[in-house]
Design a protein around this motif. Sequence first.
Motif, PDB file in Angstrom:
ATOM      1  N   LEU A  46      31.914  58.899  46.458  1.00 23.97           N
ATOM      2  CA  LEU A  46      32.349  58.834  47.856  1.00 23.97           C
ATOM      3  C   LEU A  46      33.755  58.262  47.969  1.00 23.97           C
ATOM      4  O   LEU A  46      34.581  58.757  48.746  1.00 23.97           O
ATOM      5  N   GLU A  47      34.060  57.222  47.202  1.00 19.65           N
ATOM      6  CA  GLU A  47      35.399  56.611  47.234  1.00 19.65           C
ATOM      7  C   GLU A  47      36.457  57.596  46.743  1.00 19.65           C
ATOM      8  O   GLU A  47      37.567  57.636  47.281  1.00 19.65           O
ATOM      9  N   ILE A  48      36.110  58.386  45.731  1.00 22.04           N
ATOM     10  CA  ILE A  48      37.040  59.419  45.251  1.00 22.04           C
ATOM     11  C   ILE A  48      37.309  60.427  46.357  1.00 22.04           C
ATOM     12  O   ILE A  48      38.450  60.812  46.620  1.00 22.04           O
ATOM     13  N   GLY A  49      36.253  60.852  47.025  1.00 22.91           N
ATOM     14  CA  GLY A  49      36.393  61.815  48.107  1.00 22.91           C
ATOM     15  C   GLY A  49      37.255  61.306  49.237  1.00 22.91           C
ATOM     16  O   GLY A  49      38.029  62.066  49.838  1.00 22.91           O
ATOM     17  N   GLU A  50      37.149  60.019  49.560  1.00 21.79           N
ATOM     18  CA  GLU A  50      37.931  59.439  50.649  1.00 21.79           C
ATOM     19  C   GLU A  50      39.426  59.432  50.340  1.00 21.79           C
ATOM     20  O   GLU A  50      40.256  59.446  51.251  1.00 21.79           O
ATOM     21  N   VAL A  51      39.779  59.410  49.062  1.00 26.88           N
ATOM     22  CA  VAL A  51      41.190  59.493  48.671  1.00 26.88           C
ATOM     23  C   VAL A  51      41.652  60.949  48.672  1.00 26.88           C
ATOM     24  O   VAL A  51      42.697  61.289  49.226  1.00 26.88           O
ATOM     25  N   LEU A  52      40.856  61.820  48.048  1.00 27.07           N
ATOM     26  CA  LEU A  52      41.262  63.218  47.903  1.00 27.07           C
ATOM     27  C   LEU A  52      41.328  63.969  49.228  1.00 27.07           C
ATOM     28  O   LEU A  52      42.009  64.992  49.317  1.00 27.07           O
ATOM     29  N   MET A  53      40.634  63.469  50.242  1.00 26.09           N
ATOM     30  CA  MET A  53      40.674  64.190  51.519  1.00 26.09           C
ATOM     31  C   MET A  53      42.082  64.202  52.103  1.00 26.09           C
ATOM     32  O   MET A  53      42.427  65.098  52.895  1.00 26.09           O
ATOM     33  N   TRP A  54      42.931  63.239  51.703  1.00 21.95           N
ATOM     34  CA  TRP A  54      44.312  63.217  52.190  1.00 21.95           C
ATOM     35  C   TRP A  54      45.134  64.357  51.590  1.00 21.95           C
ATOM     36  O   TRP A  54      46.223  64.658  52.072  1.00 21.95           O
ATOM     37  N   MET A  55      44.615  64.980  50.543  1.00 22.02           N
ATOM     38  CA  MET A  55      45.277  66.140  49.969  1.00 22.02           C
ATOM     39  C   MET A  55      44.856  67.416  50.699  1.00 22.02           C
ATOM     40  O   MET A  55      45.494  68.451  50.566  1.00 22.02           O
ATOM     41  N   GLY A  56      43.765  67.342  51.479  1.00 25.68           N
ATOM     42  CA  GLY A  56      43.226  68.532  52.124  1.00 25.68           C
ATOM     43  C   GLY A  56      43.459  68.620  53.608  1.00 25.68           C
ATOM     44  O   GLY A  56      44.061  69.589  54.108  1.00 25.68           O
ATOM     45  N   PHE A  57      43.026  67.624  54.352  1.00 25.57           N
ATOM     46  CA  PHE A  57      43.027  67.730  55.816  1.00 25.57           C
ATOM     47  C   PHE A  57      44.416  67.865  56.450  1.00 25.57           C
ATOM     48  O   PHE A  57      44.556  68.600  57.435  1.00 25.57           O
ATOM     49  N   PRO A  58      45.462  67.189  55.952  1.00 25.56           N
ATOM     50  CA  PRO A  58      46.787  67.405  56.575  1.00 25.56           C
ATOM     51  C   PRO A  58      47.263  68.855  56.502  1.00 25.56           C
ATOM     52  O   PRO A  58      48.085  69.279  57.315  1.00 25.56           O
ATOM     53  N   GLN A  59      46.748  69.628  55.541  1.00 25.88           N
ATOM     54  CA  GLN A  59      47.149  71.033  55.420  1.00 25.88           C
ATOM     55  C   GLN A  59      46.776  71.834  56.672  1.00 25.88           C
ATOM     56  O   GLN A  59      47.464  72.787  57.031  1.00 25.88           O
ATOM     57  N   LEU A  60      45.686  71.430  57.315  1.00 25.83           N
ATOM     58  CA  LEU A  60      45.228  72.169  58.504  1.00 25.83           C
ATOM     59  C   LEU A  60      46.240  72.099  59.638  1.00 25.83           C
ATOM     60  O   LEU A  60      46.294  72.986  60.491  1.00 25.83           O
ATOM     61  N   LEU A  61      47.041  71.043  59.665  1.00 28.29           N
ATOM     62  CA  LEU A  61      48.072  70.902  60.699  1.00 28.29           C
ATOM     63  C   LEU A  61      49.313  71.730  60.381  1.00 28.29           C
ATOM     64  O   LEU A  61      50.074  72.098  61.287  1.00 28.29           O
ATOM     65  N   ILE A  62      49.518  72.025  59.102  1.00 28.04           N
ATOM     66  CA  ILE A  62      50.748  72.685  58.673  1.00 28.04           C
ATOM     67  C   ILE A  62      50.587  74.195  58.583  1.00 28.04           C
ATOM     68  O   ILE A  62      51.514  74.947  58.916  1.00 28.04           O
ATOM     69  N   PHE A  63      49.433  74.666  58.146  1.00 26.98           N
ATOM     70  CA  PHE A  63      49.238  76.104  57.945  1.00 26.98           C
ATOM     71  C   PHE A  63      49.580  76.953  59.172  1.00 26.98           C
ATOM     72  O   PHE A  63      50.176  78.029  59.030  1.00 26.98           O
ATOM     73  N   PRO A  64      49.242  76.527  60.411  1.00 29.58           N
ATOM     74  CA  PRO A  64      49.599  77.372  61.571  1.00 29.58           C
ATOM     75  C   PRO A  64      51.103  77.572  61.754  1.00 29.58           C
ATOM     76  O   PRO A  64      51.526  78.537  62.394  1.00 29.58           O
ATOM     77  N   LEU A  65      51.913  76.657  61.204  1.00 34.28           N
ATOM     78  CA  LEU A  65      53.362  76.764  61.363  1.00 34.28           C
ATOM     79  C   LEU A  65      53.985  77.750  60.391  1.00 34.28           C
ATOM     80  O   LEU A  65      55.067  78.287  60.643  1.00 34.28           O
ATOM     81  N   VAL A  66      53.310  77.991  59.254  1.00 33.30           N
ATOM     82  CA  VAL A  66      53.915  78.767  58.173  1.00 33.30           C
ATOM     83  C   VAL A  66      54.228  80.207  58.571  1.00 33.30           C
ATOM     84  O   VAL A  66      55.337  80.690  58.298  1.00 33.30           O
ATOM     85  N   PRO A  67      53.315  80.949  59.218  1.00 32.79           N
ATOM     86  CA  PRO A  67      53.661  82.333  59.585  1.00 32.79           C
ATOM     87  C   PRO A  67      54.907  82.425  60.461  1.00 32.79           C
ATOM     88  O   PRO A  67      55.710  83.353  60.304  1.00 32.79           O
ATOM     89  N   LYS A  68      55.088  81.479  61.382  1.00 28.68           N
ATOM     90  CA  LYS A  68      56.277  81.489  62.243  1.00 28.68           C
ATOM     91  C   LYS A  68      57.536  81.203  61.430  1.00 28.68           C
ATOM     92  O   LYS A  68      58.592  81.806  61.663  1.00 28.68           O
ATOM     93  N   LEU A  69      57.431  80.281  60.463  1.00 29.53           N
ATOM     94  CA  LEU A  69      58.594  79.946  59.645  1.00 29.53           C
ATOM     95  C   LEU A  69      59.010  81.109  58.758  1.00 29.53           C
ATOM     96  O   LEU A  69      60.201  81.279  58.465  1.00 29.53           O
ATOM     97  N   THR A  70      58.035  81.931  58.324  1.00 30.07           N
ATOM     98  CA  THR A  70      58.382  83.079  57.481  1.00 30.07           C
ATOM     99  C   THR A  70      59.217  84.110  58.228  1.00 30.07           C
ATOM    100  O   THR A  70      59.862  84.956  57.608  1.00 30.07           O
ATOM    101  N   GLN A  71      59.212  84.039  59.564  1.00 31.90           N
ATOM    102  CA  GLN A  71      59.994  84.981  60.361  1.00 31.90           C
ATOM    103  C   GLN A  71      61.451  84.558  60.496  1.00 31.90           C
ATOM    104  O   GLN A  71      62.312  85.375  60.851  1.00 31.90           O
ATOM    105  N   ILE A  72      61.749  83.286  60.221  1.00 32.76           N
ATOM    106  CA  ILE A  72      63.128  82.805  60.400  1.00 32.76           C
ATOM    107  C   ILE A  72      63.744  82.268  59.106  1.00 32.76           C
ATOM    108  O   ILE A  72      64.953  82.089  59.026  1.00 32.76           O
ATOM    109  N   ILE A  73      62.924  82.002  58.103  1.00 39.59           N
ATOM    110  CA  ILE A  73      63.421  81.499  56.820  1.00 39.59           C
ATOM    111  C   ILE A  73      62.912  82.408  55.715  1.00 39.59           C
ATOM    112  O   ILE A  73      61.753  82.816  55.723  1.00 39.59           O
TER     113      ILE A  73
END
Length: 533
Positions: free
Chosen positions: A318-345
């Motif tokens: 459980l303690e391992i999972g609580e650390v590794l979740m920081w590698m996963g959940f922030p991605q959910l906030l960033i992924f929606p931005l990527v398709p828009k960025l591919t149109q300008i960069i």
Amino acid sequence: MSQSVSIPEGEVVDKPLEPEIPRRHWIALFGGLIGAFMAILDIQITNSSLKDIQGALSATMDESSWISTSYLVAEMIAIPLSGWLSVALGKRRYLTWTTVVFTVASLLCSFSWNMGSMIVFRAIQGFSGGALIPLAFSLVVHLLPVNKRAVGMALFGVTATFAPSIGPTLGGWLTEHFSWHYIFYINLPPAIALLCMVNYGLDDEPLKLESLLKADWLGIITMAIGLGCLEVVLEEGNREEWFSSSFIITLSIISVISLTYFIINELQHKKPLVNLRLLKQSQFAMSCIAYLILGMALLGSIYVLPMYMIQIQGYNALEIGEVLMWMGFPQLLIFPLVPKLTQIIKAKYLVFFGFSMFGISCFVNTHMSYLFGGDQLIFSMILRAIGSPFIMVPLSLVAMEGIQKQEVADASTITNVLRNLGGAFSIAFIATLLDNKTREHLAHIKETLTSVSTDGWYQLNQSAAMFVAKGSDPTTAMQQAKASLTLTMQRDAAIMAYNDVFFMMSCFLAFAAVLMFFVKSNGKPDPMAGGAH
């Protein structure tokens, strides 16, 4: 089709209508993505629970390692077969059958009575799950028009990078609060949803039995034997001490011969199982190298971080999972931005940024000490979470830029196999490097702590005095002090070895970043190319 639109000056121009995507196609796509998510999640979900499964099935640690190995070997074999079978059976029928087999195998894993049965059921689960990953990728290309494929690839990217990041977290939480059986039970609800969504959203296609009869059987057999043996060599090599083991030598020879025949056959066959001729395109070939390194980074980091937290920090699942979740959940906030960025960069610059952030996150972990625990790891986890979404979607754009629609299945197969192979290479490399570097650093520490070292004797006597104060006699106290000092030296040697591993990972990621920066790519989908997305 177009419509006339009046503009202020009174002129009339033709404005092309964007093709409307039927709702049922979106439903089918999300069903396919659920399947890919389950298949990728199940690669890592057992990692935090291996000790519990090992104890329940009365198995040794070496035997329990086959829980992951059997899944990966079967998945590796299934991925190249998926394009051929989806054509022969039809996508809806193939997705339905593989999902049913995957779900039944998952339930059978939870009912395993010994390690042998668990390994067999995990292999069946891996073989059926291996089909779900490229099929999801294929649905993105076949169901979405060009202007929406970046969105589809962002959704696919969530499955490919987010699933392995939260696998150990979810597995540890379920094991800690319920039991290890629930890591297999959880596949049932999404599987039911997948079956309903796919059967509603996809049209039924006729069986093409002639494709089964006229298949590239030599390619199928040599691929299955070659990749299967290679995966076992990579997974078991370090435990078997590599080429000092006749088992590893035999499998290596079989793998080399089989894969050599496979490559020759694929290049000469009129209708090959996998079109390796695509690698003649320099942009696609360079992207494949990037996919290989991406697999090394993704699965390698998920492998090495729990090892560090268990060995050095003594964390539970459980303690391992609580650390590794920081590698996963922030991605959910960033992924929606990527398709828009591919149109300008340009996509290649986004990939460069993603690999750079991933590399920096690994470099941050190259200066760890025994005080470097979960809180200190979170910063590097967040950097990794920022970088990962900028790799998967734009890298797909770069890789598929010159690929025609009829070649997408082959291109998807090659990139998925290379990503999985990268993970297998990484795990084997990390396990070997940790062993070798730990011994090397321990020998160096012992050399610097000679029998005449004043500091060494002072620390030893201090430790002995502490044990005497706790009730030990002087002789026993000195033995305890020496044992404690040895453990400290072994711990410090292991930490330095982990630092070396993260440094090597950062070097590979830096190479991938530079490679993608200089690739000749426009990074924009070409509407005239059927396979662009």
